[in-house]
Design a protein around this motif. Structure first.
Motif, mmCIF file in Angstrom:
data_model
loop_
_atom_site.group_PDB
_atom_site.id
_atom_site.type_symbol
_atom_site.label_atom_id
_atom_site.label_comp_id
_atom_site.label_asym_id
_atom_site.label_seq_id
_atom_site.Cartn_x
_atom_site.Cartn_y
_atom_site.Cartn_z
ATOM 1 N N PHE A 98 0.833 -1.207 0.000
ATOM 2 C CA PHE A 98 0.000 0.000 0.000
ATOM 3 C C PHE A 98 0.870 1.262 0.000
ATOM 4 O O PHE A 98 0.480 2.288 -0.548
ATOM 5 N N GLY A 99 2.046 1.167 0.633
ATOM 6 C CA GLY A 99 2.941 2.308 0.657
ATOM 7 C C GLY A 99 3.555 2.622 -0.692
ATOM 8 O O GLY A 99 4.130 3.706 -0.878
ATOM 9 N N ASP A 100 3.463 1.692 -1.646
ATOM 10 C CA ASP A 100 3.973 1.905 -3.004
ATOM 11 C C ASP A 100 2.882 2.436 -3.932
ATOM 12 O O ASP A 100 3.163 2.779 -5.088
ATOM 13 N N MET A 101 1.651 2.464 -3.456
ATOM 14 C CA MET A 101 0.519 2.821 -4.297
ATOM 15 C C MET A 101 0.023 4.235 -3.992
ATOM 16 O O MET A 101 0.192 4.753 -2.893
ATOM 17 N N SER A 102 -0.605 4.819 -4.984
ATOM 18 C CA SER A 102 -1.325 6.071 -4.769
ATOM 19 C C SER A 102 -2.665 5.761 -4.123
ATOM 20 O O SER A 102 -3.100 4.599 -4.060
ATOM 21 N N VAL A 103 -3.336 6.791 -3.647
ATOM 22 C CA VAL A 103 -4.672 6.598 -3.089
ATOM 23 C C VAL A 103 -5.596 5.987 -4.146
ATOM 24 O O VAL A 103 -6.389 5.079 -3.855
ATOM 25 N N ALA A 104 -5.464 6.450 -5.389
ATOM 26 C CA ALA A 104 -6.310 5.925 -6.462
ATOM 27 C C ALA A 104 -6.050 4.439 -6.699
ATOM 28 O O ALA A 104 -6.986 3.660 -6.951
ATOM 29 N N GLU A 105 -4.781 4.024 -6.613
ATOM 30 C CA GLU A 105 -4.455 2.610 -6.819
ATOM 31 C C GLU A 105 -4.970 1.747 -5.684
ATOM 32 O O GLU A 105 -5.500 0.643 -5.917
ATOM 33 N N PRO A 113 -13.883 3.642 -1.550
ATOM 34 C CA PRO A 113 -13.873 5.033 -1.998
ATOM 35 C C PRO A 113 -12.536 5.676 -1.645
ATOM 36 O O PRO A 113 -11.869 5.247 -0.692
ATOM 37 N N PRO A 114 -12.116 6.692 -2.376
ATOM 38 C CA PRO A 114 -10.807 7.294 -2.127
ATOM 39 C C PRO A 114 -10.571 7.717 -0.682
ATOM 40 O O PRO A 114 -9.462 7.513 -0.152
ATOM 41 N N ALA A 115 -11.567 8.292 -0.029
ATOM 42 C CA ALA A 115 -11.370 8.729 1.360
ATOM 43 C C ALA A 115 -11.068 7.546 2.271
ATOM 44 O O ALA A 115 -10.227 7.638 3.175
ATOM 45 N N GLU A 116 -11.726 6.418 2.041
ATOM 46 C CA GLU A 116 -11.488 5.234 2.857
ATOM 47 C C GLU A 116 -10.176 4.557 2.468
ATOM 48 O O GLU A 116 -9.495 3.967 3.307
ATOM 49 N N ALA A 117 -9.802 4.646 1.186
ATOM 50 C CA ALA A 117 -8.503 4.115 0.758
ATOM 51 C C ALA A 117 -7.373 4.865 1.458
ATOM 52 O O ALA A 117 -6.357 4.264 1.841
ATOM 53 N N ALA A 118 -7.551 6.171 1.650
ATOM 54 C CA ALA A 118 -6.535 6.952 2.365
ATOM 55 C C ALA A 118 -6.411 6.488 3.812
ATOM 56 O O ALA A 118 -5.304 6.427 4.360
ATOM 57 N N LEU A 119 -7.526 6.129 4.436
ATOM 58 C CA LEU A 119 -7.481 5.592 5.802
ATOM 59 C C LEU A 119 -6.738 4.259 5.829
ATOM 60 O O LEU A 119 -6.020 3.959 6.785
ATOM 61 N N ALA A 120 -6.903 3.466 4.772
ATOM 62 C CA ALA A 120 -6.218 2.172 4.693
ATOM 63 C C ALA A 120 -4.705 2.343 4.581
ATOM 64 O O ALA A 120 -3.944 1.431 4.910
ATOM 65 N N GLN A 121 -4.258 3.506 4.113
ATOM 66 C CA GLN A 121 -2.824 3.781 4.014
ATOM 67 C C GLN A 121 -2.260 4.408 5.287
ATOM 68 O O GLN A 121 -1.046 4.589 5.383
ATOM 69 N N THR A 122 -3.123 4.703 6.244
ATOM 70 C CA THR A 122 -2.666 5.286 7.513
ATOM 71 C C THR A 122 -2.279 4.149 8.439
ATOM 72 O O THR A 122 -3.009 3.776 9.353
ATOM 73 N N ARG A 123 -1.100 3.572 8.193
ATOM 74 C CA ARG A 123 -0.707 2.330 8.835
ATOM 75 C C ARG A 123 0.297 2.572 9.961
ATOM 76 O O ARG A 123 1.111 3.504 9.904
ATOM 77 N N ALA A 124 0.243 1.704 10.968
ATOM 78 C CA ALA A 124 1.160 1.815 12.101
ATOM 79 C C ALA A 124 2.033 0.580 12.265
ATOM 80 O O ALA A 124 3.120 0.674 12.837
ATOM 81 N N TYR A 125 1.569 -0.584 11.806
ATOM 82 C CA TYR A 125 2.269 -1.829 12.140
ATOM 83 C C TYR A 125 2.545 -2.762 10.960
ATOM 84 O O TYR A 125 3.456 -3.583 11.036
ATOM 85 N N SER A 126 1.773 -2.714 9.914
ATOM 86 C CA SER A 126 1.845 -3.757 8.893
ATOM 87 C C SER A 126 1.679 -3.178 7.494
ATOM 88 O O SER A 126 1.205 -2.055 7.324
ATOM 89 N N GLU A 127 2.059 -3.990 6.497
ATOM 90 C CA GLU A 127 1.967 -3.573 5.097
ATOM 91 C C GLU A 127 1.283 -4.641 4.255
ATOM 92 O O GLU A 127 1.862 -5.686 3.961
ATOM 93 N N PRO A 128 0.022 -4.433 3.896
ATOM 94 C CA PRO A 128 -0.621 -5.349 2.950
ATOM 95 C C PRO A 128 -0.214 -4.988 1.529
ATOM 96 O O PRO A 128 0.155 -3.840 1.241
ATOM 97 N N GLY A 129 -0.266 -5.963 0.653
ATOM 98 C CA GLY A 129 0.092 -5.673 -0.727
ATOM 99 C C GLY A 129 -0.150 -6.869 -1.628
ATOM 100 O O GLY A 129 -0.696 -7.894 -1.220
ATOM 101 N N LEU A 130 0.280 -6.704 -2.866
ATOM 102 C CA LEU A 130 0.066 -7.713 -3.898
ATOM 103 C C LEU A 130 1.397 -8.342 -4.296
ATOM 104 O O LEU A 130 2.375 -7.624 -4.552
#
Length: 257
Positions: A98-105, A113-130
């Motif tokens: 998620f740290g490699d992606m834009s909010v749109a990605e 929705p973009p506002a909730e995607a931004a919350l998903a990038q507000t991370r403290a402990y872990s990194e989800p990704g593909l």
């Protein structure tokens, strides 16, 4: 009997595609009326969990965030996440976090929705990704992570990396605090397996969109059951079956909707 429900969100209490929880609302209302704690246990961030607690009417209960990295207490310190991102920068691998992606990605891969995607990038402990490579490359990536003290867990959508902590571990912490007589856990993905096995009763909510869960210890004895319905409809189905089996819900209890 003091109960505590611990539930995954995506694909379990929330619909995989629409994030709706409407089919589960009658059961949520029944649990609220009987003062039963419902603890959300998700790979979501604290910021996301706070939003969903408000939507679901679960603000009074604790939550397990970022795939078991912590119990959410309203505070935010992203030091572990920054350490994790620094470690990943030293590994050459086709992993897109998620740290490699834009909010749109992030919005595109999560359907948020973009506002909730931004919350998903507000991370403290872990990194989800593909993981964008092949299986052989994934094995090497996991080995490289392990040498750096990083664990990887497969969820319904993403590979989530962290420095440790599990939903089952956080369940043990909450059991010591809340002291319930019976715990019931619900989930749909491999990263929920330990949680389901750690609870007194487990519900595997059907998921045809991901890898699903293999047979788990306790299924043969009926301690863990599987639903026919998916998502929030399966959540309601499985939880009602367990509660009626325990005698907590009786024939006189009816769920509207």
């Amino acid at each position: 009997m003091r109960l505590m429900i611990v539930s995954d969100l995506d694909g379990t209490l929330l619909d995989h595609a629409t994030y709706s929880f409407a089919p589960a609302q009658p059961m949520l209302d029944w649990l609220a009326a009987h003062n039963v704690p419902v603890v959300l246990a998700s790979s979501k961030t604290g910021a996301e969990i706070a939003m969903w607690q408000e939507r679901l009417g679960l603000q009074r209960w604790p939550a397990i965030v970022e795939n078991g990295a912590a119990v959410f207490d309203g505070r935010f310190d992203d030091t572990p996440y920054r350490r994790l991102r620094a470690a990943l920068a030293g590994i050459d691998a086709p992993f897109q976090g998620f740290g490699d992606m834009s909010v749109a990605e992030v919005s595109a891969v999560t359907s948020l929705p973009p506002a909730e995607a931004a919350l998903a990038q507000t991370r403290a402990y872990s990194e989800p990704g593909l993981w964008l490579g092949d299986d052989a490359g994934l094995a090497g990536f996991l080995t490289a992570l392990e040498t750096r003290g990083i664990s990887a867990r497969r969820g319904g959508r993403f590979l989530t990396l962290s420095f440790g902590g599990t939903k089952a571990g956080r369940l043990a912490d909450l059991k010591a605090q809340v002291r319930p007589d019976v715990t019931i856990a619900l989930g749909d993905a491999p990263n929920d397996a330990e949680l389901l096995c750690a609870a007194d009763h487990g519900v595997v909510v059907r998921n045809t969109h991901g890898p699903g869960l293999p047979p788990l210890p306790g299924e043969d004895a009926g301690r863990i059951l599987r639903t026919q319905a998916e998502g929030p409809a399966g959540w309601r189905e499985g939880l009602e079956a367990v509660l009626r089996g325990l005698g907590v819900m009786t024939q006189g209890d009816r769920l509207d909707g």
